[in-house]
Design a protein around this motif. Structure first.
Motif, PDB file in Angstrom:
ATOM      1  N   SER A 158       0.813  -1.214   0.000  1.00 15.37           N
ATOM      2  CA  SER A 158       0.000   0.000   0.000  1.00 15.37           C
ATOM      3  C   SER A 158       0.848   1.267   0.000  1.00 15.37           C
ATOM      4  N   ARG A 159       0.393   2.245  -0.770  1.00 18.09           N
ATOM      5  CA  ARG A 159       0.958   3.594  -0.710  1.00 18.09           C
ATOM      6  C   ARG A 159       0.172   4.475   0.251  1.00 18.09           C
ATOM      7  N   HIS A 160      -0.935   3.915   0.790  1.00 16.52           N
ATOM      8  CA  HIS A 160      -1.823   4.685   1.661  1.00 16.52           C
ATOM      9  C   HIS A 160      -2.108   3.916   2.954  1.00 16.52           C
ATOM     10  N   PRO A 161      -1.097   3.568   3.722  1.00 19.24           N
ATOM     11  CA  PRO A 161      -1.323   2.726   4.904  1.00 19.24           C
ATOM     12  C   PRO A 161      -2.270   3.347   5.916  1.00 19.24           C
ATOM     13  N   GLU A 162      -2.243   4.660   6.063  1.00 16.84           N
ATOM     14  CA  GLU A 162      -3.130   5.295   7.032  1.00 16.84           C
ATOM     15  C   GLU A 162      -4.593   5.140   6.636  1.00 16.84           C
ATOM     16  N   SER A 163      -4.848   5.125   5.351  1.00 14.28           N
ATOM     17  CA  SER A 163      -6.231   4.938   4.898  1.00 14.28           C
ATOM     18  C   SER A 163      -6.734   3.540   5.238  1.00 14.28           C
ATOM     19  N   ALA A 227     -10.572  -2.817 -12.128  1.00 13.97           N
ATOM     20  CA  ALA A 227     -10.344  -3.060 -13.555  1.00 13.97           C
ATOM     21  C   ALA A 227      -9.862  -1.820 -14.297  1.00 13.97           C
ATOM     22  N   TYR A 228     -10.428  -0.646 -13.930  1.00 16.02           N
ATOM     23  CA  TYR A 228     -10.208   0.535 -14.762  1.00 16.02           C
ATOM     24  C   TYR A 228      -9.742   1.776 -14.003  1.00 16.02           C
ATOM     25  N   GLY A 229      -9.903   1.804 -12.690  1.00 19.71           N
ATOM     26  CA  GLY A 229      -9.546   2.990 -11.929  1.00 19.71           C
ATOM     27  C   GLY A 229     -10.755   3.622 -11.259  1.00 19.71           C
ATOM     28  N   THR A 230     -10.513   4.706 -10.559  1.00 22.71           N
ATOM     29  CA  THR A 230     -11.549   5.289  -9.708  1.00 22.71           C
ATOM     30  C   THR A 230     -12.641   6.017 -10.487  1.00 22.71           C
ATOM     31  N   HIS A 231     -12.346   6.512 -11.690  1.00 18.90           N
ATOM     32  CA  HIS A 231     -13.328   7.347 -12.398  1.00 18.90           C
ATOM     33  C   HIS A 231     -14.634   6.605 -12.691  1.00 18.90           C
ATOM     34  N   PRO A 232     -14.611   5.457 -13.377  1.00 15.07           N
ATOM     35  CA  PRO A 232     -15.888   4.785 -13.641  1.00 15.07           C
ATOM     36  C   PRO A 232     -16.562   4.294 -12.362  1.00 15.07           C
ATOM     37  N   ALA A 233     -15.784   3.966 -11.340  1.00 11.63           N
ATOM     38  CA  ALA A 233     -16.374   3.529 -10.073  1.00 11.63           C
ATOM     39  C   ALA A 233     -17.189   4.655  -9.453  1.00 11.63           C
ATOM     40  N   LEU A 234     -16.614   5.844  -9.406  1.00 10.49           N
ATOM     41  CA  LEU A 234     -17.334   6.996  -8.867  1.00 10.49           C
ATOM     42  C   LEU A 234     -18.553   7.329  -9.711  1.00 10.49           C
ATOM     43  N   GLU A 235     -18.398   7.245 -11.026  1.00  8.83           N
ATOM     44  CA  GLU A 235     -19.513   7.586 -11.915  1.00  8.83           C
ATOM     45  C   GLU A 235     -20.676   6.625 -11.712  1.00  8.83           C
ATOM     46  N   LEU A 269      -7.409 -12.645  -4.560  1.00  5.80           N
ATOM     47  CA  LEU A 269      -8.162 -13.172  -5.687  1.00  5.80           C
ATOM     48  C   LEU A 269      -7.805 -12.412  -6.958  1.00  5.80           C
ATOM     49  N   PHE A 270      -7.661 -11.089  -6.834  1.00  2.97           N
ATOM     50  CA  PHE A 270      -7.177 -10.251  -7.928  1.00  2.97           C
ATOM     51  C   PHE A 270      -5.824  -9.722  -7.478  1.00  2.97           C
ATOM     52  N   GLY A 271      -4.736 -10.298  -7.970  1.00  4.25           N
ATOM     53  CA  GLY A 271      -3.439 -10.046  -7.370  1.00  4.25           C
ATOM     54  C   GLY A 271      -2.380  -9.433  -8.261  1.00  4.25           C
ATOM     55  N   ARG A 272      -2.752  -8.989  -9.483  1.00  7.64           N
ATOM     56  CA  ARG A 272      -1.757  -8.322 -10.307  1.00  7.64           C
ATOM     57  C   ARG A 272      -1.359  -6.993  -9.666  1.00  7.64           C
ATOM     58  N   THR A 273      -0.133  -6.575  -9.910  1.00  8.15           N
ATOM     59  CA  THR A 273       0.366  -5.342  -9.308  1.00  8.15           C
ATOM     60  C   THR A 273      -0.507  -4.149  -9.661  1.00  8.15           C
ATOM     61  N   ASP A 274      -0.945  -4.076 -10.917  1.00 10.50           N
ATOM     62  CA  ASP A 274      -1.779  -2.938 -11.317  1.00 10.50           C
ATOM     63  C   ASP A 274      -3.140  -2.977 -10.628  1.00 10.50           C
ATOM     64  N   GLN A 275      -3.701  -4.172 -10.444  1.00 11.40           N
ATOM     65  CA  GLN A 275      -4.986  -4.277  -9.758  1.00 11.40           C
ATOM     66  C   GLN A 275      -4.858  -3.877  -8.291  1.00 11.40           C
ATOM     67  N   LEU A 276      -3.793  -4.313  -7.639  1.00  8.91           N
ATOM     68  CA  LEU A 276      -3.586  -3.952  -6.232  1.00  8.91           C
ATOM     69  C   LEU A 276      -3.387  -2.449  -6.086  1.00  8.91           C
ATOM     70  N   ARG A 278      -4.698  -0.142  -8.002  1.00  7.21           N
ATOM     71  CA  ARG A 278      -5.997   0.514  -8.173  1.00  7.21           C
ATOM     72  C   ARG A 278      -6.895   0.283  -6.958  1.00  7.21           C
ATOM     73  N   LEU A 279      -6.822  -0.910  -6.349  1.00  9.08           N
ATOM     74  CA  LEU A 279      -7.561  -1.146  -5.108  1.00  9.08           C
ATOM     75  C   LEU A 279      -7.083  -0.191  -4.013  1.00  9.08           C
ATOM     76  N   ASP A 280      -5.798  -0.005  -3.920  1.00  8.33           N
ATOM     77  CA  ASP A 280      -5.209   0.899  -2.931  1.00  8.33           C
ATOM     78  C   ASP A 280      -5.741   2.318  -3.120  1.00  8.33           C
ATOM     79  N   ASP A 281      -5.771   2.780  -4.356  1.00  4.72           N
ATOM     80  CA  ASP A 281      -6.260   4.131  -4.640  1.00  4.72           C
ATOM     81  C   ASP A 281      -7.758   4.247  -4.356  1.00  4.72           C
ATOM     82  N   TRP A 282      -8.504   3.192  -4.643  1.00  4.73           N
ATOM     83  CA  TRP A 282      -9.953   3.224  -4.410  1.00  4.73           C
ATOM     84  C   TRP A 282     -10.262   3.280  -2.918  1.00  4.73           C
ATOM     85  N   LEU A 283      -9.599   2.456  -2.139  1.00  3.33           N
ATOM     86  CA  LEU A 283      -9.822   2.474  -0.691  1.00  3.33           C
ATOM     87  C   LEU A 283      -9.452   3.828  -0.116  1.00  3.33           C
TER      88      LEU A 283
END
Length: 293
Positions: A158-163, A227-235, A269-276, A278-283
């Motif tokens: 994680s780049r956002h451990p406090e979150s 899958a795609y990043g925070t933009h479509p999730a927020l939308e 379950l979804f363990g690719r570096t790019d997926q992790l 994006r999960l980090d940024d979403w959380l």
């Protein structure tokens, strides 16, 4: 296909259940829990066979496939475009694993490289609201959180451990009150069939539950974020809020995002570096953005 699955007998069972023998089949892509097969029958019809072959879901195959059958029956006379259950072997007497035969719906899965646009996200929110408007005669089980306490460990990547620490604090507190709602419980772009911008089917009903509507919306958003990043999730969340006239509760968004962490010592379950990433940024966004809670 595991060696202990009696595949030929499963195909014969599917033919017997429909009254038309299976002449050919293709494996369907995207299944994480099961072997999914598109069957073609002698009379020209098509069906889909689920064989619950992957652990840990195989161990719970009887309950999962029975729940899917019940959900499809409950949706049969509604506007929700769900498959029609044709036959069930929940105990695996035929093939050695739980098997569920269902109708095949028209439409295609989105390609992994295709980020849903505004119209498709609006269609997702509209369908999710329609699902939540259904009231089965027999309520389904109360939802299960996938954010188990043993997962509450700040991930090393994680780049956002406090979150993450803040997220665990949120989950340790009391859950907000909610109106019990019929949930798909695994609603996401991965479980939808499309024709252009129109949704032609929603599949994979094994986790159907009763719970907070925003948990379903949260899960759909988390899948988009991975899958795609925070933009479509927020939308998507904005579309759902507008469609239902309700406001997101950060508790359910946090619960779903934390649910993607693996138990200690196991692989995500979804363990690719790019997926992790994006999960980090979403959380991080879910925890920090007060407009979500």
């Amino acid at each position: 296909m595991p060696d202990d699955v009696d595949f030929p007998t499963a195909l014969a069972w599917a033919g017997s259940a429909t009254g038309s023998r299976v002449t050919s089949y293709d494996a369907l892509v995207g299944g994480l829990t099961s072997t999914m097969l598109a069957l073609r029958h002698d009379d020209g019809s098509e069906s889909v066979l689920r064989l619950m072959t992957a652990e840990p879901w195989r161990t719970h195959g009887a309950a999962l496939t029975s729940r899917e059958r019940d959900a499809q029956l409950a949706m049969a006379e509604t506007p929700v475009p769900a498959p029609r259950s044709l036959a069930l072997d929940a105990d695996g007497r035929v093939a050695g694993v739980a098997a569920h035969l269902m109708s095949r719906l028209d439409g295609e899965l989105l390609e992994d490289s295709h980020e849903p646009g505004d119209r498709q996200l609006g269609a997702m929110a509209d369908l999710l609201a329609t699902i939540h408007d259904q009231h089965p005669a027999e309520p389904f089980r109360t939802f299960q959180s996938w954010a188990w306490e043993e997962k509450w460990v700040v991930p090393s990547w994680s780049r956002h451990p406090e979150s993450w620490r803040r997220a665990f604090e949120v989950l340790a507190g009391p859950a907000p009150a909610y109106e019990p709602t019929f949930l798909h419980r695994d609603f996401s772009h991965r479980n939808l069939l499309w024709s252009g911008d129109a949704i032609t089917g929603v599949v994979d009903w094994v986790e159907t539950s009763t719970g907070p509507a925003w948990l379903d919306a949260a899960h759909a958003a988390s899948n988009l974020a991975l899958a795609y990043g925070t933009h479509p999730a927020l939308e998507l969340l904005q579309h759902y809020a507008a469609e239902t006239g309700t406001r997101a509760d950060a508790h359910w968004l946090v619960m779903d995002a934390v649910g993607y962490l693996p138990p200690p010592g196991k692989r995500p379950l979804f363990g690719r570096t790019d997926q992790l990433g994006r999960l980090d940024d979403w959380l991080d966004l879910v925890v920090r953005d007060v407009t979500l809670g």
